[in-house]
Enzyme design. Structure first.
Site, PDB file in Angstrom:
ATOM      1  CB  THR A 155      -0.951   0.012   1.223  1.00 39.28           C
ATOM      2  OG1 THR A 155      -1.743   1.199   1.199  1.00 39.28           O
ATOM      3  CG2 THR A 155      -0.194  -0.048   2.537  1.00 39.28           C
TER       4      THR A 155
ATOM      5  CG  HIS B 206       4.896 -11.194  16.867  1.00 39.86           C
ATOM      6  ND1 HIS B 206       5.892 -12.082  16.536  1.00 39.86           N
ATOM      7  CD2 HIS B 206       5.467 -10.326  17.745  1.00 39.86           C
ATOM      8  CE1 HIS B 206       7.001 -11.786  17.193  1.00 39.86           C
ATOM      9  NE2 HIS B 206       6.770 -10.721  17.926  1.00 39.86           N
TER      10      HIS B 206
END
Length: 516
Positions: A435, A487
């Site tokens: 993006t 994560h």
């Protein structure tokens, strides 16, 4: 004799239910006439006759479950096709047609009926995992005469807009109002496709409808909305559509073009008033409640689900864009002349990202329950801001594309997104997303993951800043990079290594070009 087979039902769909037979055994049928409708847990499908003839056998009743390739029935070809129009059937024909009026799909061919036929306008299958949409503005009113293939209405889903055109010449009857939620297969209106109805269409043509057409080319509801909101003259807009029609991009470009007359448009003023500088505040309500579009609702839901599901973390770095900018400046004219497309920054970033993904495969993977799915393909999503909201079309197999191929692919996807022409296939299946907030002037951000992907790279504005290079302070064009990652699957070491690898490849672009 020709068998009627259950078609392929789509990825991950292994069975369907017989919803309704439009004909019964012994009925005459025509080639491509709808015989039976199947329902799956995702979409509705229509199965048509393979040939002219007689429906000689039905092997599965309504409500039965079938699998792809199963024989639903058979058609005896040839001889029985003609009696469907014979006088002996004259009295029974109207009853049969009333009991089983054919369902017209926007994406299926329609056989024109005899005088007096009524064709149902039904919501088409809108793609995998899309179970409903919102009915937009009707381009015609009930009782209006319409021509075959003339645009009637647009259905907005949470991914794309689906246009429905008239299946035949005739008179329109609307049964579902604008703004209503509709599902695939639902009847939203009908066309009285009598031969007499086609003539009034030409006769009534001189009566102009303000939003019906520009010249001879019909306007889609999306284009009508832009024209109405910006008080544009459709005849003054240069069309670039494939059939000489005005696209939404054409309308938006016309709206953005500088106006020669008044410098500041007034809001809802009936006539231009010279001293209306403070009118907009006085004329506008202090608050306005507007229902969220289905696309905006989906964006909000998916982003919140992404935050709630993944253990999101963002790591930052900065990249010196000197070498990329120098390379681009040196070769941009020759590149455009050779390939017909401008050389931008996205191709360099895409090549760097693909190289880094190959080294750190966890960033290109996703979690499915208690499993990790590692992807050996590199389908890069490119976030594009549109009038309706953010969409992320996917550039397929980016690892196999040259810089020119990447630039052409991204340019095509961006244009389709702005014109509202993206297909569902172009919006699904990405493995990683890029993006670019820098196009809007963003200096730094923390992008949100595009679930179920495990990584998204945020590009930002290029800003000249003083940097220490070989003991000297020099001004360099710098960009902050941000990698948001899940994560649960990507460790901090892997995330930082990935981002450093992208940085290295951009600061020395020859390495990416040479696969080093």
């Amino acid at each position: 004799m020709a068998d009627i087979l259950t078609p392929t039902l789509g990825e991950s769909v292994s069975e369907a239910t017989i919803a309704k037979w439009s004909k019964k055994a012994g009925d005459p049928v025509r080639k491509d006439e709808v015989l039976v409708e199947l329902e799956t847990d995702k979409v509705s499908l229509e199965v048509v006759s393979p040939s002219d003839g007689t429906l000689s056998e039905i092997k599965f009743a309504e409500g039965d479950t079938v699998t792809p390739g199963a024989i639903l029935g058979s058609v005896t070809e040839g001889a029985a096709a003609a009696p469907s129009a014979a006088p002996a059937k004259a009295e029974a024909a109207p009853a049969a047609k009333a009991a089983a009026a054919p369902v017209v799909r926007a994406d299926a061919p329609v056989a024109s009926g005899a005088g007096g036929d009524t064709l149902t306008i039904a919501v088409p299958a809108m793609g995998e995992s899309v179970s409903e949409g919102t009915l937009g503005k009707w381009a015609k009113a009930s009782g209006d005469t319409v021509r075959k293939d003339e645009l009637l209405v647009e259905i907005e889903t949470d991914k794309v807009a689906v246009e429905i055109s008239s299946p035949a010449d005739g008179v329109l009857t609307i049964s579902v109002d604008e703004g209503t939620s509709v599902t695939p297969g639902q009847a939203i209106g009908s066309i009285s496709a009598s031969g007499a109805a086609a003539a009034p269409t030409a006769a009534s043509a001189p009566a102009p409808a303000a939003t019906a057409s520009a010249g001879d080319a019909p306007l889609s509801p999306a284009v009508q909305r832009v024209v109405a909101e910006n008080n544009l003259d459709p005849k003054a807009i240069a069309p670039t559509g494939p059939k000489g029609n005005i696209t939404k991009g054409d309308a938006l470009a016309a709206a953005a073009a500088p106006k020669a007359a008044p410098a500041v448009p007034t809001f809802t003023a009936p006539t231009p008033a010279p001293a209306a500088a403070s009118a907009p505040r006085a004329d506008q309500p202090r608050e306005e409640r507007v229902k969220m579009t289905r696309l905006r609702q989906t964006i909000a839901r998916r982003l919140k689900e992404s935050q709630n599901t993944a253990a999101q973390l963002t790591t930052f770095n900065e990249v010196d864009m000197t070498n990329v900018m120098a390379l681009r400046s040196q070769y941009k004219d020759a590149f455009e002349k050779a390939h017909g497309v401008k050389l931008g920054f996205m191709s360099f970033f895409t090549r760097a990202v693909v190289a880094a993904l190959k080294e750190i495969p966890a960033v290109n993977a996703e979690i499915d329950g208690t499993d990790i799915i590692y992807k050996n393909h590199y389908d890069i999503g490119v976030a594009v801001g549109t009038e309706k909201g953010l969409v992320v079309p996917v550039l397929r197999d980016a690892d196999t594309l040259s810089l020119a191929g990447i630039e052409k692919g991204i340019a095509a996807l961006g244009k389709a997104a702005r014109d509202g022409d993206l297909t569902l296939d172009q919006l699904q299946g990405g493995t990683f997303t890029i993006t670019n907030g820098g196009t809007y002037g963003s200096l730094m951000s923390t992008p949100i993951l595009n679930a179920p992907q495990s990584g998204i790279l945020g590009m930002h504005n290029i800003v000249p800043r003083p940097m220490a290079v070989n003991g000297q302070v020099v001004i360099r064009p710098m960009m902050y990079l941000a990698l948001s990652y899940d994560h649960r699957i990507v460790d901090g070491k892997e995330a930082v290594t990935f981002l450093v690898r992208v940085k290295d490849l951009l600061e020395d672009p020859a390495r990416a070009l040479l696969d080093l």
